[in-house]
Design a protein around this motif. Structure first.
Motif, PDB file in Angstrom:
ATOM      1  N   UNK A  95     156.830  48.545 -30.951  1.00 42.48           N
ATOM      2  CA  UNK A  95     157.973  47.720 -30.299  1.00 42.48           C
ATOM      3  C   UNK A  95     159.448  48.579 -30.304  1.00 42.48           C
ATOM      4  N   UNK A  96     159.642  49.381 -31.283  1.00 44.01           N
ATOM      5  CA  UNK A  96     160.930  49.945 -31.150  1.00 44.01           C
ATOM      6  C   UNK A  96     160.689  51.353 -30.131  1.00 44.01           C
ATOM      7  N   UNK A  97     159.578  51.650 -29.972  1.00 38.53           N
ATOM      8  CA  UNK A  97     159.485  52.900 -28.898  1.00 38.53           C
ATOM      9  C   UNK A  97     159.430  52.363 -27.431  1.00 38.53           C
ATOM     10  N   UNK A  98     158.863  50.984 -27.203  1.00 38.32           N
ATOM     11  CA  UNK A  98     158.888  50.303 -26.083  1.00 38.32           C
ATOM     12  C   UNK A  98     160.195  49.637 -25.770  1.00 38.32           C
ATOM     13  N   UNK A  99     161.096  50.020 -26.161  1.00 36.24           N
ATOM     14  CA  UNK A  99     162.600  49.025 -26.161  1.00 36.24           C
ATOM     15  C   UNK A  99     162.378  47.802 -25.082  1.00 36.24           C
ATOM     16  N   UNK A 100     161.657  47.931 -23.885  1.00 34.61           N
ATOM     17  CA  UNK A 100     161.903  46.977 -22.959  1.00 34.61           C
ATOM     18  C   UNK A 100     160.795  45.952 -23.072  1.00 34.61           C
ATOM     19  N   UNK A 101     159.973  45.889 -24.262  1.00 33.36           N
ATOM     20  CA  UNK A 101     158.771  45.079 -24.262  1.00 33.36           C
ATOM     21  C   UNK A 101     159.375  43.930 -25.326  1.00 33.36           C
ATOM     22  N   UNK A 102     159.316  42.744 -25.060  1.00 33.80           N
ATOM     23  CA  UNK A 102     159.711  41.735 -26.227  1.00 33.80           C
ATOM     24  C   UNK A 102     158.463  41.845 -27.206  1.00 33.80           C
ATOM     25  N   UNK A 103     158.846  41.511 -28.259  1.00 38.74           N
ATOM     26  CA  UNK A 103     157.867  41.662 -29.263  1.00 38.74           C
ATOM     27  C   UNK A 103     156.789  40.579 -29.330  1.00 38.74           C
ATOM     28  N   UNK A 105     155.230  39.601 -26.381  1.00 36.04           N
ATOM     29  CA  UNK A 105     154.521  40.199 -25.633  1.00 36.04           C
ATOM     30  C   UNK A 105     153.622  41.201 -26.149  1.00 36.04           C
ATOM     31  N   UNK A 106     153.904  42.079 -26.923  1.00 37.75           N
ATOM     32  CA  UNK A 106     153.694  43.079 -27.565  1.00 37.75           C
ATOM     33  C   UNK A 106     152.150  42.668 -28.589  1.00 37.75           C
ATOM     34  N   UNK A 107     152.837  41.838 -29.417  1.00 38.65           N
ATOM     35  CA  UNK A 107     152.081  41.161 -30.140  1.00 38.65           C
ATOM     36  C   UNK A 107     150.688  40.547 -29.364  1.00 38.65           C
ATOM     37  N   UNK A 108     150.964  39.719 -28.353  1.00 42.46           N
ATOM     38  CA  UNK A 108     149.999  39.147 -27.304  1.00 42.46           C
ATOM     39  C   UNK A 108     148.963  40.082 -26.919  1.00 42.46           C
ATOM     40  N   UNK A 109     149.579  41.039 -26.399  1.00 46.50           N
ATOM     41  CA  UNK A 109     148.812  42.189 -25.898  1.00 46.50           C
ATOM     42  C   UNK A 109     147.801  42.824 -26.784  1.00 46.50           C
ATOM     43  N   UNK A 110     148.333  42.932 -28.112  1.00 45.22           N
ATOM     44  CA  UNK A 110     147.093  43.495 -29.147  1.00 45.22           C
ATOM     45  C   UNK A 110     146.319  42.521 -29.437  1.00 45.22           C
ATOM     46  N   UNK A 111     146.692  41.232 -29.575  1.00 45.34           N
ATOM     47  CA  UNK A 111     145.804  40.176 -30.094  1.00 45.34           C
ATOM     48  C   UNK A 111     144.744  40.183 -28.835  1.00 45.34           C
ATOM     49  N   UNK A 112     145.119  39.991 -27.630  1.00 43.54           N
ATOM     50  CA  UNK A 112     144.168  39.934 -26.574  1.00 43.54           C
ATOM     51  C   UNK A 112     143.032  41.137 -26.616  1.00 43.54           C
ATOM     52  N   UNK A 113     143.639  42.431 -26.932  1.00 48.12           N
ATOM     53  CA  UNK A 113     142.793  43.488 -26.975  1.00 48.12           C
ATOM     54  C   UNK A 113     141.704  43.567 -27.972  1.00 48.12           C
ATOM     55  N   UNK A 114     142.273  42.799 -29.244  1.00 46.63           N
ATOM     56  CA  UNK A 114     141.271  42.753 -30.290  1.00 46.63           C
ATOM     57  C   UNK A 114     140.427  41.588 -29.984  1.00 46.63           C
ATOM     58  N   UNK A 115     140.662  40.688 -29.518  1.00 43.71           N
ATOM     59  CA  UNK A 115     139.725  39.475 -28.911  1.00 43.71           C
ATOM     60  C   UNK A 115     138.841  40.090 -27.693  1.00 43.71           C
ATOM     61  N   UNK A 116     139.249  40.832 -27.111  1.00 43.53           N
ATOM     62  CA  UNK A 116     138.355  41.655 -26.174  1.00 43.53           C
ATOM     63  C   UNK A 116     136.963  42.457 -26.909  1.00 43.53           C
ATOM     64  N   UNK A 117     137.457  42.908 -28.087  1.00 50.73           N
ATOM     65  CA  UNK A 117     136.041  43.584 -28.892  1.00 50.73           C
ATOM     66  C   UNK A 117     135.290  42.302 -29.254  1.00 50.73           C
ATOM     67  N   UNK A 118     135.915  41.261 -29.696  1.00 43.93           N
ATOM     68  CA  UNK A 118     135.134  40.253 -30.367  1.00 43.93           C
ATOM     69  C   UNK A 118     134.091  39.603 -29.175  1.00 43.93           C
ATOM     70  N   UNK A 119     134.872  39.325 -28.083  1.00 49.95           N
ATOM     71  CA  UNK A 119     134.077  38.561 -26.785  1.00 49.95           C
ATOM     72  C   UNK A 119     133.383  39.555 -26.149  1.00 49.95           C
ATOM     73  N   UNK A 120     133.454  41.025 -26.349  1.00 44.95           N
ATOM     74  CA  UNK A 120     132.595  42.071 -25.352  1.00 44.95           C
ATOM     75  C   UNK A 120     133.245  41.914 -23.844  1.00 44.95           C
TER      76      UNK A 120
END
Length: 134
Positions: A95-103, A105-120
């Motif tokens: 989050x600190x490295x990507x200063x323009x991205x709200x926290x 949005x970053x957490x949501x992106x990570x959550x979706x990516x991990x659910x992508x593994x679960x759902x295939x």
């Protein structure tokens, strides 16, 4: 926000953002997503890092631990529930490295990516749910 008196977001803050991201999943996935545990930890441990071939705990913001739905068979007898892990310190570092991205949005992106593994999900499936680049 009064940054003069603000502290870094804690585990409960990251968990609240992750729960909001899970709740925002589209209807066909929202119900099954509630069956996956969400766990928030400070950092990934050595076993978790080893499972993905990483050495630096700041490289791993999230981890899916389970058998993807697309790979399950009736012969699979899970020894633990499917779990999505989020790692607070690595998330805050990114989050600190990507200063323009709200926290959130970053957490949501990570959550979706991990659910992508679960759902295939494929990359196209992810793109329909998480328009991260926009």
């Amino acid at each position: 926000m009064d940054w003069a008196n603000a502290g870094a977001p804690g585990l409960a803050d990251i968990e609240a953002l992750a729960e909001a991201a899970r709740a925002a999943l589209p209807a066909p996935f929202a119900g099954p997503a509630r069956e996956v545990l969400l766990r928030i930890a400070e950092m990934a441990d050595d076993d978790m890092l080893g499972s993905v071939g990483a050495q630096d705990p700041f490289e791993l913001t999230g981890l899916y631990d389970g058998i993807p739905l697309t790979e399950r068979s009736v012969m699979d007898q899970p020894d633990r529930p499917d779990t999505i892990w989020l790692f607070r310190r690595a998330i805050l570092d990114e989050w600190c490295e990507r200063q323009e991205v709200p926290l959130g949005e970053l957490v949501a992106h990570i959550v979706v990516h991990e659910f992508a593994h679960h759902f295939g999900w494929s990359d196209a499936d992810i793109a329909r749910i998480d328009r991260w680049w926009e």
